[in-house]
Enzyme design. Structure first.
Site, PDB file in Angstrom:
ATOM      1  N   GLU A   1       3.480 -15.885  -3.506  1.00  0.00           N
ATOM      2  CA  GLU A   1       3.545 -14.964  -2.428  1.00  0.00           C
ATOM      3  C   GLU A   1       3.214 -15.758  -1.004  1.00  0.00           C
ATOM      4  O   GLU A   1       1.920 -16.396  -0.974  1.00  0.00           O
ATOM      5  CB  GLU A   1       2.635 -13.774  -2.502  1.00  0.00           C
ATOM      6  CG  GLU A   1       3.107 -13.141  -1.384  1.00  0.00           C
ATOM      7  CD  GLU A   1       2.165 -11.375  -1.614  1.00  0.00           C
ATOM      8  OE1 GLU A   1       2.324 -10.805  -2.613  1.00  0.00           O
ATOM      9  OE2 GLU A   1       1.427 -11.013  -0.608  1.00  0.00           O
TER      10      GLU A   1
ATOM     11  N   ASN B   1       1.018  -1.124   0.054  1.00  0.00           N
ATOM     12  CA  ASN B   1      -0.198  -0.197  -0.001  1.00  0.00           C
ATOM     13  C   ASN B   1       0.951   1.190   0.007  1.00  0.00           C
ATOM     14  O   ASN B   1       0.893   2.027   1.090  1.00  0.00           O
ATOM     15  CB  ASN B   1      -0.850   0.188   1.207  1.00  0.00           C
ATOM     16  CG  ASN B   1      -1.742  -1.261   1.181  1.00  0.00           C
ATOM     17  OD1 ASN B   1      -2.411  -1.504   0.229  1.00  0.00           O
ATOM     18  ND2 ASN B   1      -2.322  -1.487   2.505  1.00  0.00           N
TER      19      ASN B   1
ATOM     20  N   ASP C   1      -6.782 -14.993   1.150  1.00  0.00           N
ATOM     21  CA  ASP C   1      -5.673 -14.228   1.712  1.00  0.00           C
ATOM     22  C   ASP C   1      -5.101 -14.903   2.950  1.00  0.00           C
ATOM     23  O   ASP C   1      -5.357 -14.519   4.167  1.00  0.00           O
ATOM     24  CB  ASP C   1      -6.506 -12.968   2.172  1.00  0.00           C
ATOM     25  CG  ASP C   1      -5.716 -11.900   2.550  1.00  0.00           C
ATOM     26  OD1 ASP C   1      -4.707 -12.028   2.570  1.00  0.00           O
ATOM     27  OD2 ASP C   1      -6.092 -10.764   2.821  1.00  0.00           O
TER      28      ASP C   1
ATOM     29  N   GLU D   1      -0.157 -12.899  10.019  1.00  0.00           N
ATOM     30  CA  GLU D   1      -1.499 -11.951  10.087  1.00  0.00           C
ATOM     31  C   GLU D   1      -2.734 -12.633  10.606  1.00  0.00           C
ATOM     32  O   GLU D   1      -3.559 -12.340  11.445  1.00  0.00           O
ATOM     33  CB  GLU D   1      -1.734 -11.330   8.706  1.00  0.00           C
ATOM     34  CG  GLU D   1      -2.972 -10.641   8.832  1.00  0.00           C
ATOM     35  CD  GLU D   1      -3.218 -10.102   7.125  1.00  0.00           C
ATOM     36  OE1 GLU D   1      -2.359 -10.321   6.458  1.00  0.00           O
ATOM     37  OE2 GLU D   1      -4.334  -9.520   6.982  1.00  0.00           O
TER      38      GLU D   1
ATOM     39  N   GLU E   1      -8.171  -3.257  -2.946  1.00  0.00           N
ATOM     40  CA  GLU E   1      -8.690  -2.694  -1.625  1.00  0.00           C
ATOM     41  C   GLU E   1      -8.436  -1.128  -1.434  1.00  0.00           C
ATOM     42  O   GLU E   1      -7.604  -0.737  -0.509  1.00  0.00           O
ATOM     43  CB  GLU E   1      -7.497  -3.415  -0.563  1.00  0.00           C
ATOM     44  CG  GLU E   1      -7.753  -4.870  -0.385  1.00  0.00           C
ATOM     45  CD  GLU E   1      -6.930  -5.733   0.591  1.00  0.00           C
ATOM     46  OE1 GLU E   1      -5.884  -5.272   0.986  1.00  0.00           O
ATOM     47  OE2 GLU E   1      -7.507  -6.739   1.111  1.00  0.00           O
TER      48      GLU E   1
HETATM   49  C1  GCV Z   1      -0.896  -4.892   2.627  1.00  0.00           C
HETATM   50  C2  GCV Z   1      -4.735  -8.241   3.463  1.00  0.00           C
HETATM   51  C3  GCV Z   1      -3.865  -7.668   4.420  1.00  0.00           C
HETATM   52  C4  GCV Z   1      -3.590  -6.346   4.260  1.00  0.00           C
HETATM   53  C5  GCV Z   1      -2.635  -6.288   2.941  1.00  0.00           C
HETATM   54  C6  GCV Z   1      -3.453  -7.042   1.927  1.00  0.00           C
HETATM   55  C7  GCV Z   1      -2.225  -7.214   0.946  1.00  0.00           C
HETATM   56  O1  GCV Z   1      -5.889  -7.675   3.071  1.00  0.00           O
HETATM   57  O2  GCV Z   1      -4.925  -7.505   5.517  1.00  0.00           O
HETATM   58  O3  GCV Z   1      -3.119  -5.501   5.257  1.00  0.00           O
HETATM   59  O4  GCV Z   1      -2.097  -4.851   2.579  1.00  0.00           O
HETATM   60  O5  GCV Z   1      -3.854  -8.308   2.284  1.00  0.00           O
HETATM   61  O6  GCV Z   1      -1.753  -8.265   0.674  1.00  0.00           O
HETATM   62  O7  GCV Z   1      -2.326  -6.280  -0.052  1.00  0.00           O
END
Ligand code: GCV
Length: 842
Positions: A411, A229, A389, A417, A310
């Site tokens: 990836e 991001n 995810d 997380e 997102e």
């Molecule tokens: C960096 C998920 C995570 C986000 C992350 C996103 C991604 O949604 O919660 O924090 O953003 O994946 O991999 O881009």
């Protein structure tokens, strides 16, 4: 967790002295490069190891290789290798590229076949002396060879008569870090960034250099340091020299710097009125920007792009495709041999959840498969291992076989997380192995994911492995003292995905805790069982991790997945659970796989239990291959998982005195917390499914908690009951809080059990917006007191902040008055959920 600054004066001295024997404070900062002394007898094996080192050539990487070798041998064997300029008659360790070796000794190692970064460890006669040779086609390979040699010695392996070649499976072996310019880390659980602070690159990049050393030691060769991001400001002219400093810190370790970029940069910071990839001015902007980067950082690796995902801007703004966006940047990078990683994590997070044909899992394939062949050769599509995810269990992404004419990288996620955020133990290599070994049936012969991403299956020029790591300033890098096993495991698998999880767990344990067989066996076992344990108390049968997907992604939040556009649906209702993704009656997702895989997931009979609810919607009474109904499986697995997590403590306790006190205490603290939080998970998930399905637990456990006394049922002074939301986050849906104007509250009850020794658990809420204090009294006697000062991810009382304090060996008699006093602080109201009293174990 403490930060490095406050803890490792010794570590810094160690660095300065390059391996001096400063008394070891086991903070975990050395990770698997501790170079701890071998016991005398074990060290004997290396008595004949040469006493000197000769380096053929001169470069920062070869200098690192030599320094590392001297440092390692000094630490492990207590000997200091002599740094010789030339070969003499004595035995020596020779470091150098194959071409340097062969120009010095023409017939040596003639038919050696090494790829870039691969290396050879060999014992050879050179001019009558026996030499240990570490060689490769490039300097980086020599460095990798040194790390491999040291690892062998530390693990007490034989290094006489060596002839061992190791080659990397794929050219790309990277990490991504999700660090923000302000120094915070998205989904980071171990302190602030080691790269960035207050909008700039950190002044002190010591840690960045140490991190690069760790990455190099397992063969990782690239690192993108900022969040996908991405803040466009990383490309501002004044920022580029700062990036060059990070590249300088990485360079001695052969780790190439990369950054994440925002595709709207030409407009946001470039002064253009567009970022349309088809606009010639945009192409020119990227080209000039990239030229400038390479002027400052000649070995810059490339960029990572997250777009149209997102809320990020992307080519869709102009009706362009991901290929258009990727190629415009790729063409700027190509003259410099740079790479674009374009992430396939592109989906609509405003999906209409009422439409049973909508399916987020389909997005990546739907978007990228039609573009196959349109990406330039220096573009790599970076694909999360599963279609959703990083859930605790997902099938493999079908996109791996959806791109035959495009480079790919898988990836993975080291930062936990969705798997306990480094507060819970969850060793991920067994999960990654399942993914990497999964046969996608893309040809006559097996086509496992590891071969596809390495470019072997579809004969692509490049590809490989990426993991999101998110190390921080915590001394031990990732927070939990055992969590670095995941980074080690990732590096080892990126180098050689054919390694087993068992061998990785074993290696890591030996390097980090020594070769005591009891320690190695116990920790390896804890690591290897930890993912199934975590899965069993968090996410059933492929339904996803039943966590709060709208917030922390940490504690239970069963309903948070539903009735919103994020598409992490499990579709649980009164009758059943699961996403119907079949071609016959569901979303049609299964058809994205090649026929044999699709066929097995299409049918209930051939879908494995652990993925059942990912592919099928079934009634709670559906009978699994295991013979249990779905609902009973949910209850049983959550109870078994909580019990297994308590058992981890016992396994760890057996190592007291066998591992250093610092890490023993730190791991114990984490495991005790985990065991308590596993019960929070168990109760929340079981109660939710019991309420929704109405089907009782065959074993009568759900809803019945012997020895539990609800806080709202105690005699309260100042404390007031309240409803916890969602209700399954607290026992009985209620808790008590000490709300203003009260400054101190108490909850009391009479103990009416038999006299004896007891364990008492106080379940309370430790939020991150205050530091309440608690005291427990039996009569007038204070038996325990503590402050609620953990940094759990919640500002309110819920399953994220719910935690417990265990008081052991408590002597109680019938009639004792037990009182818990709470003093609130800030936004934290010293909230209490319940007390549980059990007989102390004999
Ligand atoms: C960096 C998920 C995570 C986000 C992350 C996103 C991604 O949604 O919660 O924090 O953003 O994946 O991999 O881009």
């Amino acid at each position: 967790m403490r930060y490095l600054r406050s803890t490792t004066i010794c570590g810094m001295l160690l660095l300065l002295a390059l391996g001096s024997t400063c008394a070891r404070a086991e903070t975990g900062s050395d990770a698997w490069l501790r170079y701890a002394p071998l016991e005398k007898q074990a060290a004997q094996k290396y008595a004949h190891l040469p006493a000197s080192v000769v380096v053929l050539g001169d470069s920062p990487l070869l200098e690192s290789a030599k320094t590392e070798l001297i440092r390692g041998i000094r630490g492990i064997l207590g000997r200091t290798l002599r740094d010789e300029k030339n070969l003499t008659k004595e035995n020596t360790i020779v470091l150098g590229t194959l071409s340097a070796l062969q120009s010095a000794f023409p017939n040596l190692l003639e038919h050696t076949d090494l790829r870039k970064d691969g290396f050879l460890l060999a014992t050879e006669q050179v001019h009558g002396s026996e030499c240990v040779i570490v060689t490769a086609t490039n300097d980086r390979g020599v460095l990798y060879g040194v790390f491999a040699l040291l690892s062998k010695i530390e693990r007490n392996e034989n290094v006489s008569a060596l002839h061992e070649t190791q080659q990397p499976y794929a050219p790309i072996r990277w990490t991504d870090e999700w660090d923000n310019l302000d120094g915070s880390i998205e989904r980071g659980y171990a302190g602030p960034s080691i790269f960035l602070e207050n909008g700039s690159v950190r002044a002190d990049l010591t840690r960045a250099g140490e991190y690069a050393r760790l990455l190099a030691s397992v063969g990782l060769n690239g690192c993108a340091i900022n969040s996908v991001n991405a803040d466009p400001r990383v490309l501002e002219d004044h920022f580029l020299p700062q990036l060059a400093r990070v590249a300088d810190a990485f360079r001695p370790w052969g780790v190439q710097l990369a950054i994440s970029v925002d595709v709207s940069s030409p407009k946001v910071i470039g002064g253009l009125d567009t970022f349309d990839p088809a606009d010639a001015r945009v192409a020119e902007w990227w080209s000039k920007k990239v030229d400038e980067i390479y002027r400052l950082i000649p070995d810059f690796a490339g960029v990572v792009v997250k777009a149209d995902s997102e809320g990020r801007l992307g080519p869709a703004t102009y009706g362009r495709t991901p290929a258009d966006a990727a190629n415009v940047i790729a063409r700027a990078l190509a003259p410099h041999h740079g790479i674009v990683f374009y992430r396939a994590f592109v989906y609509n997070h405003h999906l209409d959840w009422r439409d049973s044909k909508n399916d987020r899992a389909k997005a990546a394939y739907d978007i990228f498969h039609p573009l196959d062949g349109e990406f330039d050769d220096n573009v790599i599509i970076q694909i999360k291992h599963g279609p959703i995810d990083f859930q605790v269990r997902e099938p493999v992404s079908p996109l791996f076989t959806g791109l035959e004419k495009t480079n790919e990288a898988i990836e993975l996620q080291v930062t936990q997380e969705y798997t306990g955020q480094q507060r819970h133990l969850c060793f991920l290599p067994p999960m990654w192995k399942e993914v990497l070994d999964f046969d996608m049936h893309a040809g006559e012969h097996p086509t496992p994911v590891k071969d596809i991403v390495a470019g072997k299956t579809f004969h692509r020029p490049t590809g490989g492995f990426v993991a999101v790591v998110n190390v921080g300033m915590d001394a031990n890098w990732l927070g939990h003292p055992l969590a670095m096993a995941n980074l080690y495991g990732y590096g080892r698998l990126a180098w050689n995905p054919n390694l087993t999880s068992q061998s990785i767990a074993r290696e890591w344990t030996q390097l980090c805790f020594g070769n005591d067989p009891v320690v190695v066996q116990t920790i390896s076992n804890m690591l290897l069982t930890s993912w199934p344990i975590y899965e069993s108390y968090t996410g059933p049968l492929g339904a996803g991790t039943l966590t709060d997907i709208l917030g922390s992604h940490y504690g239970p939040g069963v309903e948070s997945s539903e009735r919103n556009g994020w598409g992490q649906w499990h579709r649980a209702d009164h009758d059943g659970i699961g996403m119907d993704r079949t071609a016959a009656t569901g979303t049609g997702y299964v058809d994205q796989y090649r026929a044999p895989v699709a066929k097995s997931y299409e049918s209930l009979a051939t879908t494995p239990d652990e993925l059942l609810l990912f592919f099928h919607h079934v009634p709670y009474t559906y009978v699994l291959h295991s013979g249990k109904t779905v609902i009973q499986h949910i209850y049983d697995s959550h109870y078994a998982g909580a019990e297994a997590s308590a058992n981890l403590i016992q396994q760890w306790n057996s190592l007291k005195g066998r591992v250093d006190d610092e890490r023993y205490a730190e791991v114990l603290k984490h495991l005790e917390y985990q065991a308590g939080h596993a019960i929070v998970w168990r109760d929340a998930v079981c109660n939710w499914f019991f309420r929704v399905s109405g089907i009782p637990d065959q074993h009568g456990r759900v809803g019945h908690y012997p020895g539990r006394i609800e806080a709202e049922g105690m005699q309260l002074q100042g404390y007031l009951p309240f409803d916890v939301i969602p209700s399954e986050d607290a026992s009985g849906g209620k808790a008590v809080e000490c709300a203003p104007p009260a400054k101190k509250c108490s909850a009391a009850f009479r103990f009416d059990g038999a006299a004896g020794k007891y364990e008492m658990d106080v379940e309370y809420f430790d939020q991150n917006n205050g530091k309440s204090e608690f005291r427990v009294l039996v009569g007038d006697r204070v038996v325990d007191e503590w402050a609620a000062d953990e940094h759990l991810p919640a500002k309110k009382p819920n399953a994220d902040s719910s935690t417990r304090r265990r008081i052991t060996g408590l002597a109680l008699r019938p009639g004792d008055n037990i009182r818990i006093e709470g003093i609130p602080d800030g936004g934290e109201r010293a909230s209490l959920d319940y007390i549980e009293i059990q007989r102390s174990p004999e």
